[in-house]
Write an enzyme that holds these catalytic residues in place. Structure first.
Site, PDB file in Angstrom:
ATOM      1  CG  ASP A 254      26.006   5.621 -23.016  1.00 15.98           C
ATOM      2  OD1 ASP A 254      24.692   5.945 -22.943  1.00 15.98           O
ATOM      3  OD2 ASP A 254      26.676   6.365 -22.704  1.00 15.98           O
ATOM      4  CE  LYS A 258      26.273   9.497 -23.229  1.00 14.78           C
ATOM      5  NZ  LYS A 258      26.693   8.924 -21.911  1.00 14.78           N
TER       6      LYS A 258
HETATM    7  N1  LIG Z   1      25.529   5.438 -18.371  1.00  6.98           N
HETATM    8  C1  LIG Z   1      25.781   6.998 -18.941  1.00  6.98           C
HETATM    9  C2  LIG Z   1      24.971   7.746 -18.581  1.00  6.98           C
HETATM   10  C3  LIG Z   1      24.619   8.970 -19.109  1.00  6.98           C
HETATM   11  O1  LIG Z   1      24.681   9.181 -20.218  1.00  6.98           O
HETATM   12  C4  LIG Z   1      27.171   7.206 -18.848  1.00  6.98           C
HETATM   13  O2  LIG Z   1      27.761   6.731 -17.846  1.00  6.98           O
HETATM   14  O3  LIG Z   1      27.719   8.099 -19.184  1.00  6.98           O
END
Ligand SMILES: N[C@@H](CC=O)C(=O)O
Ligand SMILES: NC(=O)C1=CN([C@@H]2O[C@H](COP(=O)(O)OP(=O)(O)OC[C@H]3O[C@@H](n4cnc5c(N)ncnc54)[C@H](OP(=O)(O)O)[C@@H]3O)[C@@H](O)[C@H]2O)C=CC1
Length: 482
Positions: A254, A258
């Site tokens: 994740d 980003k």
């Molecule tokens: N799972 C993500 C949610 C937000 O982007 C995080 O914990 O950052």
């Protein structure tokens, strides 16, 4: 002249794309004329003082969006001159009870087409997650002339080029369907807006920070509150911080999505995500935190992208990192995110705020919705492209942790391997251990290349006394001792 002819031609052929006029530019007469030219073209509600939404997803973020829009409805009407109405929410299971109140006149649906084919719906808000169905929904909504607001970083990172292609073909920067994604990076922090507009005259040298709230919450709970990994993850999920598949959080993926989006904005590059070295928090042990404490710091999962000295290449990684207690990032706890952007003009700017959870994330989506309804023009969604190259290597001080079976000559062998690969050792730490199973020592290197560290670790892993995979992490700053 040619441009005008093209518009006329596509309007006559009933093209949905060129003839779409976003709600904020519509007048009653423009609505009706499009309606008579092609009924499939018109998406605006009959009442042009209303903006209607179809939301894909009624979970943590979707529920928050509905709640904020309901609570602030009259305020938004004053701000935008429009009544912002949620007409449909698409979910998987229509029978599930929801933890938010359904607005009057809002329907729960389970078919994407109930929103996509509804010409009275102006904006599609995609907060259901995933990269398959969500992609179809986003692309289809855009092609049907509906502006899209999404929080889906996984989708944007994976299909960035395709999304950009569709937006370009739709003339999204002009009057067509628009694409907003403020919530996709660092939840409630307005970092997308900043990266789109606040560094146009600057060269970004470094972006580094805590960009996943779930893992920062977990690390805080484990380090400060002594919670187990499992308890920390379960609490993060209950609080709505974790992804539907938490492997994306704990595996660092994740954060990598980003980081890729931020790199697109800061450097104009579309790097293949898989090229960015990505390690999450699953290899971390209690011993690592103990050694970090001994060294006067702690461990944070960071995403880092840095321009090299001659400005020709960018390197990037997601990894647990050692940060000193003096570093502003060390005290960023819970689901809070913090990102430092270092640039030639502004030196260091640090953005800090809630990076996950219902209201921080919904807040960003609502900002996007209201901004669309108000007709705000924004910079290009992804900034201009460049031919900046990616380098899968960087220099840093490194922390290594090696679990061992006790025998003679261990430190000599480690020293020889480091010497062979040009890695200079700064210090060796060894806490006395009662149980052999936990015997581990830590090495801090001088500043070396990442590629050399990988060679050192591969050699050490092959030795008899080495138990399991050695662990390594970069030390955040070169001046970590000062
Ligand atoms: N799972 C993500 C949610 C937000 O982007 C995080 O914990 O950052
Ligand atoms: N939670 C957070 O802190 C943040 C989340 N995001 C992003 O926002 C998005 C949503 O996250 P979140 O709200 O936490 O997720 P949730 O799991 O809480 O909610 C997902 C919602 O989408 C619905 N849904 C999922 N798949 C489908 C499908 N195939 N068809 C129809 N409906 C579907 C679910 O329906 P049902 O309820 O019936 O199961 C549920 O209502 C994700 O992209 C996430 O990465 C971004 C920033 C922060």
């Amino acid at each position: 002249m040619r441009f005008n002819l093209a518009i006329v031609a596509s309007a006559l052929s009933g093209s949905r794309v060129s003839s779409f006029v976003p709600p904020h530019l519509r007048s009653p007469s423009s609505s009706s004329s499009f309606s008579s030219a092609s009924s499939s073209v018109l998406h605006a509600s009959a009442d042009s003082d209303t903006v209607t939404l179809g939301i894909f997803g009624g979970g943590t973020v979707g529920g928050g969006i509905v709640e904020i829009l309901t609570k602030k409805r009259s305020h938004f009407k004053l701000l935008t001159g429009k009544d912002i109405v949620v007409r449909k929410i698409c979910v998987r299971d229509a029978t599930k009870s929801r933890d938010f109140e359904l607005p009057d006149g809002c329907e729960i649906v389970t078919s994407y087409d109930d929103i996509l084919d509804d010409e009275t719906i102006d904006y599609a808000v995609e907060v259901m997650g995933g990269t398959t169905d969500a992609k179809d929904v986003v692309m289809s909504a855009l092609r049907k002339g509906k502006s899209v607001v999404t929080a889906n970083k996984a989708l944007i990172a994976k299909d960035l080029a395709e999304i950009e292609g569709v937006l370009a073909s739709l003339g999204a920067e002009d009057a067509g369907a628009q694409f907003r994604y403020e919530a996709a990076v660092c939840g409630g922090i307005p970092i997308i807006r900043s990266m789109q507009g606040d560094f146009v005259g600057a060269n970004v040298k470094l972006m580094s920070g805590i960009i996943n709230g779930c893992t920062n919450f977990m690390l805080t709970a484990m380090d400060r509150d002594g919670k187990s990994y499992e308890d920390a993850l379960s609490q993060a999920s209950d609080l709505g911080y974790a992804e539907a598949d938490p492997t994306l959080d704990v595996g660092g993926f994740d954060a990598r999505s980003k980081l890729k989006i931020l790199m697109r904005l800061a450097y104009g590059m579309d790097v293949d995500e898989d090229e960015i070295s990505c390690r999450g928090i699953t290899e971390l042990t209690k011993i690592d935190f103990e050694y970090a404490k001994t060294l006067g710091g702690t461990i944070k999962l960071l995403g880092v992208a840095a321009l090299n000295d001659d400005g020709s290449k960018v390197s990037a990684f997601v990894s647990p990192c050692y940060v000193t207690n003096a570093d502003p990032l060390s005290s960023v706890s819970g689901a809070t995110n913090a990102i430092e952007v270092v640039s030639d003009n502004l030196v260091s700017s640090i953005y800090i705020g809630q990076g996950a959870g219902r209201y921080p994330t919904a807040n960003s989506c609502v900002n996007d919705i209201v901004s669309l309804a108000r007709g705000d023009s924004t910079p290009l969604p992804f900034n201009p492209k460049s031919d900046m190259k990616f380098a899968n290597n960087y220099e840093s001080v490194f922390f290594l942790r090696l679990n061992y079976r006790d025998m003679v000559g261990i430190t000599r062998q480690v020293g020889e391997i480091c010497e062979r690969h040009g890695v200079s050792i700064h210090s060796i730490l060894q806490n006395p251990r009662a149980k052999d199973q936990e015997s581990a020592f830590a090495i801090v290197t001088e500043k070396v290349e990442y590629a050399s560290i990988l060679k050192v670790l591969a050699d050490i892993e092959g030795l008899d006394w080495c138990r399991g995979k050695p662990f390594y992490m970069p030390v955040l700053r070169d001046d970590w001792q000062s």
